[in-house]
Design a protein around this motif. Structure first.
Motif, PDB file in Angstrom:
ATOM      1  N   GLU A 243       0.817  -1.220   0.000  1.00  0.00           N
ATOM      2  CA  GLU A 243       0.000   0.000   0.000  1.00  0.00           C
ATOM      3  C   GLU A 243       0.850   1.269   0.000  1.00  0.00           C
ATOM      4  O   GLU A 243       0.329   2.379  -0.117  1.00  0.00           O
ATOM      5  CB  GLU A 243      -0.921   0.018   1.227  1.00  0.00           C
ATOM      6  N   ALA A 244       2.164   1.138   0.171  1.00  0.00           N
ATOM      7  CA  ALA A 244       3.034   2.307   0.272  1.00  0.00           C
ATOM      8  C   ALA A 244       3.269   2.935  -1.097  1.00  0.00           C
ATOM      9  O   ALA A 244       3.186   2.280  -2.134  1.00  0.00           O
ATOM     10  CB  ALA A 244       4.366   1.915   0.904  1.00  0.00           C
ATOM     11  N   ALA A 245       3.557   4.240  -1.088  1.00  0.00           N
ATOM     12  CA  ALA A 245       3.852   4.960  -2.322  1.00  0.00           C
ATOM     13  C   ALA A 245       5.211   4.538  -2.864  1.00  0.00           C
ATOM     14  O   ALA A 245       6.080   4.072  -2.132  1.00  0.00           O
ATOM     15  CB  ALA A 245       3.836   6.458  -2.060  1.00  0.00           C
ATOM     16  N   ALA A 246       5.394   4.714  -4.184  1.00  0.00           N
ATOM     17  CA  ALA A 246       6.682   4.412  -4.804  1.00  0.00           C
ATOM     18  C   ALA A 246       7.748   5.362  -4.269  1.00  0.00           C
ATOM     19  O   ALA A 246       7.497   6.553  -4.069  1.00  0.00           O
ATOM     20  CB  ALA A 246       6.575   4.531  -6.323  1.00  0.00           C
ATOM     21  N   MET A 247       8.947   4.825  -4.021  1.00  0.00           N
ATOM     22  CA  MET A 247      10.035   5.615  -3.446  1.00  0.00           C
ATOM     23  C   MET A 247      11.311   5.413  -4.248  1.00  0.00           C
ATOM     24  O   MET A 247      11.627   4.298  -4.656  1.00  0.00           O
ATOM     25  CB  MET A 247      10.320   5.188  -2.001  1.00  0.00           C
ATOM     26  N   LEU A 248      12.038   6.496  -4.448  1.00  0.00           N
ATOM     27  CA  LEU A 248      13.395   6.406  -4.948  1.00  0.00           C
ATOM     28  C   LEU A 248      14.332   6.105  -3.780  1.00  0.00           C
ATOM     29  O   LEU A 248      14.034   6.475  -2.635  1.00  0.00           O
ATOM     30  CB  LEU A 248      13.806   7.718  -5.614  1.00  0.00           C
ATOM     31  N   PRO A 249      15.461   5.460  -4.034  1.00  0.00           N
ATOM     32  CA  PRO A 249      16.404   5.172  -2.943  1.00  0.00           C
ATOM     33  C   PRO A 249      17.246   6.389  -2.582  1.00  0.00           C
ATOM     34  O   PRO A 249      18.467   6.413  -2.741  1.00  0.00           O
ATOM     35  CB  PRO A 249      17.264   4.039  -3.520  1.00  0.00           C
ATOM     36  N   THR A 250      16.571   7.452  -2.085  1.00  0.00           N
ATOM     37  CA  THR A 250      17.283   8.644  -1.642  1.00  0.00           C
ATOM     38  C   THR A 250      18.021   8.338  -0.341  1.00  0.00           C
ATOM     39  O   THR A 250      17.660   7.408   0.391  1.00  0.00           O
ATOM     40  CB  THR A 250      16.304   9.800  -1.393  1.00  0.00           C
ATOM     41  N   PRO A 251      19.049   9.106  -0.005  1.00  0.00           N
ATOM     42  CA  PRO A 251      19.752   8.866   1.263  1.00  0.00           C
ATOM     43  C   PRO A 251      18.827   8.864   2.470  1.00  0.00           C
ATOM     44  O   PRO A 251      18.979   8.034   3.373  1.00  0.00           O
ATOM     45  CB  PRO A 251      20.765  10.016   1.311  1.00  0.00           C
ATOM     46  N   ALA A 252      17.842   9.780   2.504  1.00  0.00           N
ATOM     47  CA  ALA A 252      16.932   9.835   3.653  1.00  0.00           C
ATOM     48  C   ALA A 252      16.063   8.588   3.732  1.00  0.00           C
ATOM     49  O   ALA A 252      15.851   8.029   4.824  1.00  0.00           O
ATOM     50  CB  ALA A 252      16.054  11.084   3.558  1.00  0.00           C
ATOM     51  N   ARG A 253      15.558   8.118   2.586  1.00  0.00           N
ATOM     52  CA  ARG A 253      14.693   6.935   2.577  1.00  0.00           C
ATOM     53  C   ARG A 253      15.472   5.669   2.927  1.00  0.00           C
ATOM     54  O   ARG A 253      14.942   4.743   3.544  1.00  0.00           O
ATOM     55  CB  ARG A 253      14.042   6.776   1.205  1.00  0.00           C
ATOM     56  N   VAL A 254      16.727   5.623   2.506  1.00  0.00           N
ATOM     57  CA  VAL A 254      17.548   4.459   2.823  1.00  0.00           C
ATOM     58  C   VAL A 254      17.992   4.507   4.282  1.00  0.00           C
ATOM     59  O   VAL A 254      18.012   3.489   4.974  1.00  0.00           O
ATOM     60  CB  VAL A 254      18.754   4.369   1.873  1.00  0.00           C
ATOM     61  N   ALA A 255      18.356   5.699   4.773  1.00  0.00           N
ATOM     62  CA  ALA A 255      18.796   5.827   6.165  1.00  0.00           C
ATOM     63  C   ALA A 255      17.709   5.379   7.135  1.00  0.00           C
ATOM     64  O   ALA A 255      17.990   4.728   8.149  1.00  0.00           O
ATOM     65  CB  ALA A 255      19.198   7.273   6.458  1.00  0.00           C
ATOM     66  N   SER A 256      16.458   5.706   6.829  1.00  0.00           N
ATOM     67  CA  SER A 256      15.341   5.296   7.688  1.00  0.00           C
ATOM     68  C   SER A 256      14.888   3.871   7.385  1.00  0.00           C
ATOM     69  O   SER A 256      14.046   3.323   8.106  1.00  0.00           O
ATOM     70  CB  SER A 256      14.163   6.255   7.502  1.00  0.00           C
TER      71      SER A 256
END
Length: 435
Positions: A243-256
């Motif tokens: 159900e989650a939105a599509a995400m790019l592997p940005t540093p913030a998204r990967v760090a979390s």
């Protein structure tokens, strides 16, 4: 006397282990290609070593680093980057001092190597950085995003043409890391295995991440997956799970670790490591080591605060935080089936405490927000998510942090699907917000 050569052959491994100043790091190509050499060189410089030189090893994907210690003793470091599974094998037979892995140690490996101690203990399992398995295509490809289910169907061969994904391009050509690679093991575990699929036999396999990325750049019909540090100029797709939105592997998204294909990079040490192995693990965890992790294209574990954009699906309590506070780029996660923090979270406690201390926010400035997966009993998801947040509060309190508020939002704002165990585990998290 005739037995002497045989005896010497038996003693050679022990003699190699006893060689002063020697360190052997075997395993992941993702880590061993550039990150491990950079960390070794950084550690040696911090130790005051001189004449530090880096040379190619005897085979492809091998490196040797030579130096002299501050008191003139020779130092030799051997790095063999042939895949995560080789690191565990070599650690077990005594030909490696550290296993570098871009995936966690498996149950079978843990059992087989129990003579070295508990490899899942906080002392043995060292998370040295974070990475995202990036899905890459040719820069001219019009596709912007995919779901993990579409990825599985593409790499298993069920989807064979780009037109089936809504873009022109003709036949899809698949590029994958080889079977010894932790990158492949991660992709298999997160993408293929949940749908009980296998990699298509026509996929071309690579030991080297750089070679894979180069091939994708040269082929307009290509799709592959690689480390964030080795995407080079290829186009990176956003990925959605459940159900989650599509995400790019940005540093913030990967760090979390919110990005669906986030992964941890590890050093695994035996219970009684060599002095140099222990020193390298400690250096990798230090601020200087984490700076090197980031400089090599991976995501460091240094704590930062960042604003969050308001979204229409946010609960009111969460939207209030978005408007008044900033979110730290670390999520606390837990041991499977437990409210106990996992090994990375235990170290993250120390990092968060140090950040709050330096920012002057130890008292009444931090808000802990727990999340979880859906439960059949009404209110249970909210209760469990609050209990996880309270577990984090207790750990922070031991280090002098007084949280301003603790709340549980249950199964709100999922970052993964809940139909598989791995997705439910990713949704079980605690965020830290600071005023």
């Amino acid at each position: 006397m005739p037995r002497l050569p045989t005896l010497l052959l038996c003693l050679l491994p022990l003699m190699a282990m006893a060689e002063p100043g020697a360190l052997r790091i075997h395993g992941s190509n993702t880590i061993g290609a550039a990150l491990a050499p950079a960390l070794v060189q950084g550690m040696l410089q911090a130790q005051g070593a001189t004449a530090i030189t880096r040379l190619p090893g005897a085979q492809a994907n091998e490196t040797e680093i030579h130096a002299h210690s501050h008191d003139g003793q020779p130092i030799r470091v051997e790095i063999a980057a042939h895949g995560s599974s080789t690191g565990f094998s070599d650690l077990g037979d005594g030909t490696a001092d550290i296993a570098a892995a871009s995936r966690p140690v498996s149950d079978d490996e843990t059992q087989r190597l129990q003579g070295l101690g508990d490899l899942r203990s906080a002392a043995s399992e060292q998370v040295i950085g974070l990475d995202g398995v990036a899905v890459i295509v040719h820069p001219g490809n019009r596709l912007q995003q995919m779901t993990t289910e579409e990825l599985a169907r593409v790499f298993s061969g069920q989807i064979q043409r780009w037109e089936q994904l809504g873009v022109p391009g003709g036949p899809i050509r698949l590029y994958s890391r080889d079977s010894r690679s932790g990158t492949f093991e991660t992709f298999k575990a997160l993408v293929l295995s949940p749908l009980h699929l296998e990699l298509a036999p026509q996929a071309q396999r690579f030991e080297s991440a750089d070679a894979l990325a180069a091939q994708v750049l040269a082929d307009p019909q290509a799709i592959g997956f690689s480390s964030l540090a080795t995407t080079h100029d290829a186009k990176v797709l956003a990925i959605a799970e459940g159900e989650a939105a599509a995400m790019l592997p940005t540093p913030a998204r990967v760090a979390s670790e919110d990005y669906p294909l986030s992964r941890r990079l590890y050093f695994y040490l035996p219970t009684n490591p060599t002095a140099q192995a222990q020193a390298l693990a400690e250096f990798a965890q230090s601020p200087a080591g984490q700076t090197i992790v980031a400089a090599q294209g991976f995501v460091s574990q240094q704590v930062k605060a960042q604003p969050v954009v308001d979204q229409p699906d946010m609960p009111p309590a969460y939207r209030a935080l978005v408007g008044q506070a900033q979110r730290l780029n670390v999520n606390f996660r837990f041991q499977q089936g437990s409210a106990s923090l996992d090994n990375k979270a235990l170290r993250d406690v120390q990092r968060v405490v140090e950040y709050l201390r330096q920012a002057g926010k130890l008292n009444d400035k931090a808000v802990l927000v727990g999340f979880g997966d859906p439960k059949e009993t009404p209110g249970r998801a909210a209760l469990l998510s609050r209990l996880r947040a309270m577990a984090v509060r207790r750990e922070l309190a031991r280090h002098g942090v007084e949280a301003r508020e603790v709340t549980g939002l249950g199964d709100e704002l999922p970052v993964a699907g809940n139909h598989q165990q791995q997705g439910r585990l990713r949704n079980q998290r605690v965020e830290v917000w600071v005023y």
